[in-house]
Design an enzyme around this catalytic site. Structure first.
Site, PDB file in Angstrom:
ATOM      1  N   LYS A 161       9.751  -4.022 -10.725  1.00 47.67           N
ATOM      2  CA  LYS A 161       9.130  -2.859 -10.081  1.00 47.67           C
ATOM      3  C   LYS A 161      10.133  -2.063  -9.267  1.00 47.67           C
ATOM      4  CE  LYS A 161       5.946  -2.008  -6.219  1.00 47.67           C
ATOM      5  NZ  LYS A 161       7.043  -1.753  -5.272  1.00 47.67           N
ATOM      6  N   ASN A 192     -12.614  17.528   9.352  1.00 52.13           N
ATOM      7  CA  ASN A 192     -12.567  17.929  10.760  1.00 52.13           C
ATOM      8  C   ASN A 192     -13.295  16.976  11.698  1.00 52.13           C
ATOM      9  OD1 ASN A 192     -11.072  20.190  10.258  1.00 52.13           O
ATOM     10  ND2 ASN A 192     -12.819  21.577  10.144  1.00 52.13           N
ATOM     11  N   THR A 197       9.734  -7.036  -7.133  1.00 49.75           N
ATOM     12  CA  THR A 197      10.265  -5.760  -6.674  1.00 49.75           C
ATOM     13  C   THR A 197      11.776  -5.880  -6.535  1.00 49.75           C
ATOM     14  OG1 THR A 197       8.220  -5.414  -5.432  1.00 49.75           O
ATOM     15  CG2 THR A 197      10.095  -3.989  -4.905  1.00 49.75           C
ATOM     16  N   HIS A 207       1.108   2.133  -5.933  1.00 49.97           N
ATOM     17  CA  HIS A 207       1.542   1.620  -4.634  1.00 49.97           C
ATOM     18  C   HIS A 207       0.781   2.361  -3.535  1.00 49.97           C
ATOM     19  CE1 HIS A 207       4.055   0.263  -1.315  1.00 49.97           C
ATOM     20  NE2 HIS A 207       4.583  -0.625  -2.138  1.00 49.97           N
ATOM     21  N   ARG A 208       0.505   1.649  -2.436  1.00 47.12           N
ATOM     22  CA  ARG A 208      -0.318   2.220  -1.366  1.00 47.12           C
ATOM     23  C   ARG A 208       0.492   2.635  -0.147  1.00 47.12           C
ATOM     24  NH1 ARG A 208      -3.520  -2.944   1.397  1.00 47.12           N
ATOM     25  NH2 ARG A 208      -1.703  -4.278   1.677  1.00 47.12           N
ATOM     26  N   SER A 224       1.469  -8.734  -2.861  1.00 42.91           N
ATOM     27  CA  SER A 224       2.901  -8.479  -2.679  1.00 42.91           C
ATOM     28  C   SER A 224       3.216  -8.376  -1.202  1.00 42.91           C
ATOM     29  CB  SER A 224       3.271  -7.169  -3.394  1.00 42.91           C
ATOM     30  OG  SER A 224       4.613  -6.825  -3.158  1.00 42.91           O
ATOM     31  N   LYS A 269      15.361  -5.561  -5.247  1.00 40.01           N
ATOM     32  CA  LYS A 269      15.976  -5.397  -3.930  1.00 40.01           C
ATOM     33  C   LYS A 269      17.496  -5.406  -4.069  1.00 40.01           C
ATOM     34  CE  LYS A 269      11.865  -5.898  -1.943  1.00 40.01           C
ATOM     35  NZ  LYS A 269      11.170  -4.867  -1.166  1.00 40.01           N
ATOM     36  N   HIS A 274      -1.770  -2.376  -5.020  1.00 37.78           N
ATOM     37  CA  HIS A 274      -1.361  -3.355  -4.011  1.00 37.78           C
ATOM     38  C   HIS A 274      -2.527  -3.618  -3.060  1.00 37.78           C
ATOM     39  CE1 HIS A 274       3.135  -3.520  -4.626  1.00 37.78           C
ATOM     40  NE2 HIS A 274       2.731  -2.612  -5.507  1.00 37.78           N
TER      41      HIS A 274
END
Length: 470
Positions: free
Chosen positions: A196, A118, A168, A289-290, A374, A170, A322
């Site tokens: 990944k 809070n 990674t 992973h973040r 990355s 793609k 990462h």
């Protein structure tokens, strides 16, 4: 009916009368926190800092008679130091000590609920940022930490003396499971250690998780057989419920995958700690992973600095995390980045304000988390990445592999050749910071795959001013 003790005086009093204690000397067992604080106009810095200490520990907005039923001096947070932030108007570093007994053992969730709960909506503050935490050894020892750590991972993979190399897949969304597995195979066969899932690959209509896991594992086994190297793919087990997450993890174990992945920030620390403990019990590496981190850590004066999230993740558990690249497309100034990289993988880190480290941190022999560089990196970045991150890192190329003009496998080969050339040059005593481009050009003479990659990306740079500065 319980009666209030004699001497109770109702009303509102200044926080600083109770929670601002500049004469206090922190104990080794205290959890220490540094907040960057911007008080509202007219609010004294001491009162604002005391309010942070109060609202993140035992205080509330008014005096309550139940204060007399406990020992506030034992449990309250204390602002023990206050510093003006250099070169900033009306900003202060507030240093607060919290007694160990305020926190549940082994729970990052509980620590953050107290420290960044809070209080971040408190009206007396215009902005508030948690810059750093010193976890006491007494609390550190209640956490498992990474499932395995850097040394055990290298032993599992039988890979030493260089950074690990990944990619990674793609496009991150839209591929069928079979085509996804094909891309994994081509990259691993070309020379990468890992491929990944991207952070938002879970179980969508175009590719359900079970199909992806099976095709990917087939690709791993085929690439291992052909290269005689251990390979892996970070299978993302993040799901809508913890039960579903664990179901996916169990299936990954059944088919023999060496490593799985979790989006720790969107998934939550409780889910992450649960998964990390399972990974240690079952011999599975855990890549973290973040995703979503920049929502809370990118603004300079409000939120939570990534070094805090990195420390918390190491305690919660993750073998990889990462960490930005310094040289790629994502945010990260070198000194600050290497500060939290050391906090991820070293056992003992000294206070160093020049790198944003406000407290000396002793991890009491907890295993380290490997940083993953990355985001927007390609072969021309390889010398800098090797020089900056060293061997205990994972260099994760996505477009820098799959964007190769000849295809996925040549892209992977180009990255592996560039990495091996840089490691050899470094081991021979060459300075990669000065001679890195020459090292890459020399390697191009005997690697047409690398030469093609260098020609394609020779003009690509991401030159923007970093926001994460002291």
């Amino acid at each position: 009916m319980v009666q209030a003790k004699a001497g109770f005086k109702a009303g509102v009093q200044d926080y600083r009368l109770t929670y601002y204690t500049p004469d206090y000397t922190p104990k080794d067992t205290d959890l220490l926190a540094c907040f960057r604080m911007t008080p509202q106009p007219g609010v004294p810095a001491e009162e604002a800092a005391a309010a942070v200490a109060a609202e993140s520990s035992t205080g509330t907005w008014t005096t309550v008679w139940t204060d007399n039923l406990t020992d506030l001096d034992r449990y309250k947070g204390r602002c023990y130091d206050l510093e003006a932030v250099p070169n900033e108007d009306n900003q202060y570093f507030a240093f607060i000590a919290y007694p160990l007994d305020l926190f549940e053992e082994g729970s990052v969730t509980n620590v953050l609920t107290s420290l960044v709960g809070n209080v971040f909506g408190f009206k007396a503050l215009r902005a508030l940022r948690l810059e750093d935490i010193r976890f006491p050894v007494a609390l550190i020892k209640t956490f498992q930490g990474p499932p395995h750590g850097i040394t055990v991972e290298r032993d599992k993979l039988n890979k030493y003396g260089r950074p690990l190399l990944g990619c990674t897949i793609k496009p991150k969304l839209g591929l069928s499971a079979k085509n996804y597995g094909r891309a994994v195979y081509e990259c691993l066969r070309g020379g990468l250690d890992f491929t990944k899932d991207d952070e938002n690959i879970n179980s969508q209509p175009f590719m359900r998780w079970r199909d992806r896991f099976l095709f990917v594992q087939e690709a791993i086994e085929k690439a291992q057989a052909e290269t005689n190297e251990m390979k892996g793919h970070y299978l993302n087990v993040t799901a809508g419920t913890c039960e579903e997450m664990m179901k996916r993890a169990e299936f990954a174990k059944e088919i023999g995958t060496p490593i799985i992945m979790h989006d720790f920030f969107t998934g939550g620390f409780t889910a992450n700690t649960t998964l990390a403990r399972w990974c240690r019990d079952n011999g599975i590496l855990l890549h973290i992973h973040r995703a979503m981190h920049a929502v809370v850590d990118r603004q300079k004066n409000h939120g939570i600095h990534f070094r805090v999230l990195a420390k918390c993740l190491r305690l919660s558990g993750g073998d990889h995390l990462h960490s930005g690249t310094v040289v790629g497309k994502l945010e990260g100034e070198r000194g600050i980045t290497m500060g939290f990289v050391d906090l991820m993988r070293e056992d003992y880190v000294e206070e160093d304000r020049s790198r944003g480290i406000f407290f000396t941190q002793d991890y009491a022999s907890m295993p380290g988390t490997m940083p993953v560089a990355s985001g927007g990196i390609h072969v021309w970045h390889m010398p800098a990445l090797v020089e900056i991150f060293g061997d205990d890192s994972c260099l994760q190329f996505g477009g820098g592999t799959l964007g190769h003009p000849w295809g996925n496998a040549p892209g992977a080969t180009a990255n592996r050749v560039a990495l091996e050339a840089c490691v050899q040059a470094r081991n021979e005593g060459r300075n990669l910071a000065r001679e890195g481009n020459d090292v890459i050009r020399e390697a191009c003479r005997w690697s047409p795959e690398l030469a093609a990659a260098c020609e394609l990306w020779k003009e690509i740079k991401f030159e923007f001013e970093a926001m994460d500065t002291l």
